[in-house]
Structure formats: structure tokens, C-alpha cells
Design a protein around this motif. Structure first.
Motif, PDB file in Angstrom:
ATOM      1  N   CYS A 238      17.851  52.289  35.294  1.00 24.69           N
ATOM      2  CA  CYS A 238      19.265  52.060  35.623  1.00 24.69           C
ATOM      3  C   CYS A 238      19.969  53.370  35.951  1.00 24.69           C
ATOM      4  N   ARG A 239      19.740  54.394  35.127  1.00 26.47           N
ATOM      5  CA  ARG A 239      20.380  55.697  35.361  1.00 26.47           C
ATOM      6  C   ARG A 239      19.931  56.315  36.688  1.00 26.47           C
ATOM      7  N   ASN A 240      18.846  55.788  37.232  1.00 27.53           N
ATOM      8  CA  ASN A 240      18.332  56.283  38.512  1.00 27.53           C
ATOM      9  C   ASN A 240      18.437  55.236  39.616  1.00 27.53           C
ATOM     10  N   ASN A 241      19.461  54.389  39.475  1.00 32.73           N
ATOM     11  CA  ASN A 241      19.894  53.459  40.521  1.00 32.73           C
ATOM     12  C   ASN A 241      18.917  52.343  40.853  1.00 32.73           C
ATOM     13  N   VAL A 242      18.127  51.911  39.887  1.00 32.36           N
ATOM     14  CA  VAL A 242      17.308  50.711  40.055  1.00 32.36           C
ATOM     15  C   VAL A 242      18.109  49.566  39.451  1.00 32.36           C
ATOM     16  N   VAL A 243      18.712  48.777  40.309  1.00 34.46           N
ATOM     17  CA  VAL A 243      19.689  47.776  39.870  1.00 34.46           C
ATOM     18  C   VAL A 243      19.092  46.759  38.889  1.00 34.46           C
ATOM     19  N   GLU A 244      17.835  46.375  39.085  1.00 40.21           N
ATOM     20  CA  GLU A 244      17.217  45.407  38.177  1.00 40.21           C
ATOM     21  C   GLU A 244      17.039  45.993  36.776  1.00 40.21           C
ATOM     22  N   GLY A 245      16.918  47.315  36.688  1.00 41.44           N
ATOM     23  CA  GLY A 245      16.864  47.971  35.386  1.00 41.44           C
ATOM     24  C   GLY A 245      18.177  47.787  34.646  1.00 41.44           C
ATOM     25  N   CYS A 246      19.280  47.936  35.363  1.00 34.81           N
ATOM     26  CA  CYS A 246      20.605  47.722  34.767  1.00 34.81           C
ATOM     27  C   CYS A 246      20.768  46.276  34.317  1.00 34.81           C
ATOM     28  N   PHE A 247      20.324  45.359  35.162  1.00 29.96           N
ATOM     29  CA  PHE A 247      20.438  43.939  34.834  1.00 29.96           C
ATOM     30  C   PHE A 247      19.640  43.598  33.578  1.00 29.96           C
ATOM     31  N   ASN A 248      18.379  44.037  33.534  1.00 25.84           N
ATOM     32  CA  ASN A 248      17.538  43.728  32.377  1.00 25.84           C
ATOM     33  C   ASN A 248      18.076  44.362  31.105  1.00 25.84           C
ATOM     34  N   LEU A 249      18.606  45.571  31.207  1.00 25.90           N
ATOM     35  CA  LEU A 249      19.219  46.220  30.057  1.00 25.90           C
ATOM     36  C   LEU A 249      20.441  45.422  29.601  1.00 25.90           C
ATOM     37  N   GLY A 250      21.200  44.931  30.561  1.00 26.03           N
ATOM     38  CA  GLY A 250      22.355  44.087  30.229  1.00 26.03           C
ATOM     39  C   GLY A 250      21.952  42.833  29.470  1.00 26.03           C
ATOM     40  N   ILE A 251      20.858  42.215  29.887  1.00 27.75           N
ATOM     41  CA  ILE A 251      20.348  41.029  29.191  1.00 27.75           C
ATOM     42  C   ILE A 251      20.011  41.372  27.740  1.00 27.75           C
ATOM     43  N   LEU A 252      19.363  42.513  27.536  1.00 27.52           N
ATOM     44  CA  LEU A 252      19.002  42.916  26.170  1.00 27.52           C
ATOM     45  C   LEU A 252      20.247  43.147  25.319  1.00 27.52           C
ATOM     46  N   TYR A 253      21.261  43.804  25.891  1.00 24.16           N
ATOM     47  CA  TYR A 253      22.509  44.004  25.142  1.00 24.16           C
ATOM     48  C   TYR A 253      23.211  42.681  24.878  1.00 24.16           C
ATOM     49  N   LEU A 254      23.160  41.777  25.823  1.00 21.92           N
ATOM     50  CA  LEU A 254      23.813  40.483  25.655  1.00 21.92           C
ATOM     51  C   LEU A 254      23.174  39.673  24.531  1.00 21.92           C
ATOM     52  N   ASN A 255      21.854  39.692  24.476  1.00 26.65           N
ATOM     53  CA  ASN A 255      21.130  38.899  23.480  1.00 26.65           C
ATOM     54  C   ASN A 255      20.856  39.647  22.178  1.00 26.65           C
ATOM     55  N   GLY A 256      20.970  40.965  22.199  1.00 23.68           N
ATOM     56  CA  GLY A 256      20.691  41.748  20.999  1.00 23.68           C
ATOM     57  C   GLY A 256      19.230  41.705  20.588  1.00 23.68           C
ATOM     58  N   LYS A 257      18.359  41.567  21.551  1.00 21.97           N
ATOM     59  CA  LYS A 257      16.925  41.534  21.245  1.00 21.97           C
ATOM     60  C   LYS A 257      16.349  42.937  21.392  1.00 21.97           C
ATOM     61  N   GLY A 258      15.844  43.483  20.281  1.00 22.29           N
ATOM     62  CA  GLY A 258      15.220  44.798  20.306  1.00 22.29           C
ATOM     63  C   GLY A 258      16.199  45.951  20.263  1.00 22.29           C
ATOM     64  N   ILE A 259      17.454  45.691  20.595  1.00 19.33           N
ATOM     65  CA  ILE A 259      18.524  46.687  20.489  1.00 19.33           C
ATOM     66  C   ILE A 259      19.755  45.981  19.946  1.00 19.33           C
ATOM     67  N   LYS A 260      20.711  46.782  19.511  1.00 22.56           N
ATOM     68  CA  LYS A 260      21.923  46.216  18.924  1.00 22.56           C
ATOM     69  C   LYS A 260      22.725  45.440  19.980  1.00 22.56           C
ATOM     70  N   LYS A 261      23.121  44.246  19.611  1.00 26.22           N
ATOM     71  CA  LYS A 261      23.914  43.405  20.501  1.00 26.22           C
ATOM     72  C   LYS A 261      25.224  44.107  20.835  1.00 26.22           C
ATOM     73  N   ASP A 262      25.558  44.151  22.116  1.00 20.44           N
ATOM     74  CA  ASP A 262      26.781  44.812  22.565  1.00 20.44           C
ATOM     75  C   ASP A 262      27.262  44.142  23.852  1.00 20.44           C
ATOM     76  N   PRO A 263      28.090  43.088  23.706  1.00 16.68           N
ATOM     77  CA  PRO A 263      28.562  42.357  24.888  1.00 16.68           C
ATOM     78  C   PRO A 263      29.354  43.223  25.881  1.00 16.68           C
TER      79      PRO A 263
END
Length: 166
Positions: A110-135
């Protein structure tokens, strides 16, 4: 001949020639050679061929390990699409420590402009799976992907608006 003499660029070009002709097994051979000669784009392509273009046969654990190693080599050498794919393979493992590794890889992508990386990271934050949930972080990532015309990000951004987040 140049490929056999250790010229990675020649192996890469042969791999691409075979890939454009739909000869994926031949392409894989040359991209693997190029990867071994540190042509990092070929590491990414070879790993992708193993995982995604060999759908006619079932990909085994040894194939996944091989692809993971090549994605890692490419990612460590600034082929950021490979970081995304490496993260996806870690996600498929499903253990918490693997999901945490995936989140770090998605963040790097994501930090290197791969948009799907940002999206997948967003999913992880949304669900709180493996990282702390942060809507809020999820919202910001989906907003970024939507601005880059990544439609799944726009969909989730709209859903978050509907739910009063943002």
C-alpha cells in the motif's frame, strides 16, 4: 545461449516470449532461471505462473512454498506487487501470525501504491483479524482505494458511510 550463460535479462525475455504465446510451462522455466540470476521481475512472474496459471493441475504445498520464496525475493527487491501476492498466500495459511505477516506485506504494498494492498489491509482493519480492529483506518484505506477507482474499495466505503463511519 545468453540465458544459459547466466544473463538474466535474456532468460526474462525468453520467459515473456513464451508467456505471450500461452506456453506457460516453458515460460516458467525461463523465469525461474532469470529469478536465480536476480532478475526480480521474473521471480514475481514465475511465482504467479506457479500459483495462478497452473489451474489445470492442483498446486501442492511444495509449489506454494516455492512460489512464496520467489514472491518474497521479489518483494524484498522492490517489486511491490509481489508483496501483495506474498501477503495473500500468508492469508490463506490462516494462522494469526501468518495474518500479521500478511498485514505487514499489505501495508508495504500500500505504501508503494499497490491499491489492492491498501484494500486488503483495510479489510483486516475492518474485521480485526490478525491486527487490532480499527474502523477509522479501514475507512481511510477504502477512501484511498476509491479515489484510485478501485471499485471494491468504493463499495466498502459506501457501506461504512451507511453504517455511520466516516
Amino acid at each position: 545461449k545468453s540465458c544459459n550463460m547466466g544473463f538474466g535479462e535474456a532468460c526474462y525475455r525468453l520467459g515473456e516470449l513464451y508467456r505471450t504465446k500461452g506456453k506457460f510451462n516453458r515460460s516458467l522455466i525461463f523465469h525461474e532461471k532469470a529469478c536465480n540470476y536476480n532478475k526480480f521481475e521474473s521471480c514475481y512472474i514465475a511465482a504467479s505462473l506457479i500459483i495462478y496459471n497452473n489451474e489445470k493441475k492442483k498446486v501442492g504445498k511444495s509449489d506454494i512454498k516455492k512460489a512464496l520464496k520467489m514472491f518474497k525475493k521479489a518483494c524484498n527487491n522492490k517489486i511491490y506487487d509481489a508483496c501483495l501476492e506474498e501477503g495473500i498466500l500468508y492469508m490463506k495459511k490462516g494462522k494469526d501470525e501468518d495474518v500479521k505477516t500478511a498485514s505487514q506485506l499489505f501495508d508495504l504494498a500500500c505504501r508503494n501504491n499497490v491499491v489492492e494492498g491498501c484494500f486488503n489491509l483495510g479489510i483486516l482493519y475492518l474485521n480485526g483479524k490478525g491486527i487490532k480492529k480499527d474502523p477509522i483506518k479501514a475507512f481511510n484505506l477504502f477512501e484511498r482505494t476509491c479515489k484510485l477507482n478501485y471499485l471494491p474499495g468504493c463499495l466498502l466505503l459506501g457501506t461504512m458511510y451507511e453504517n455511520g463511519i466516516g
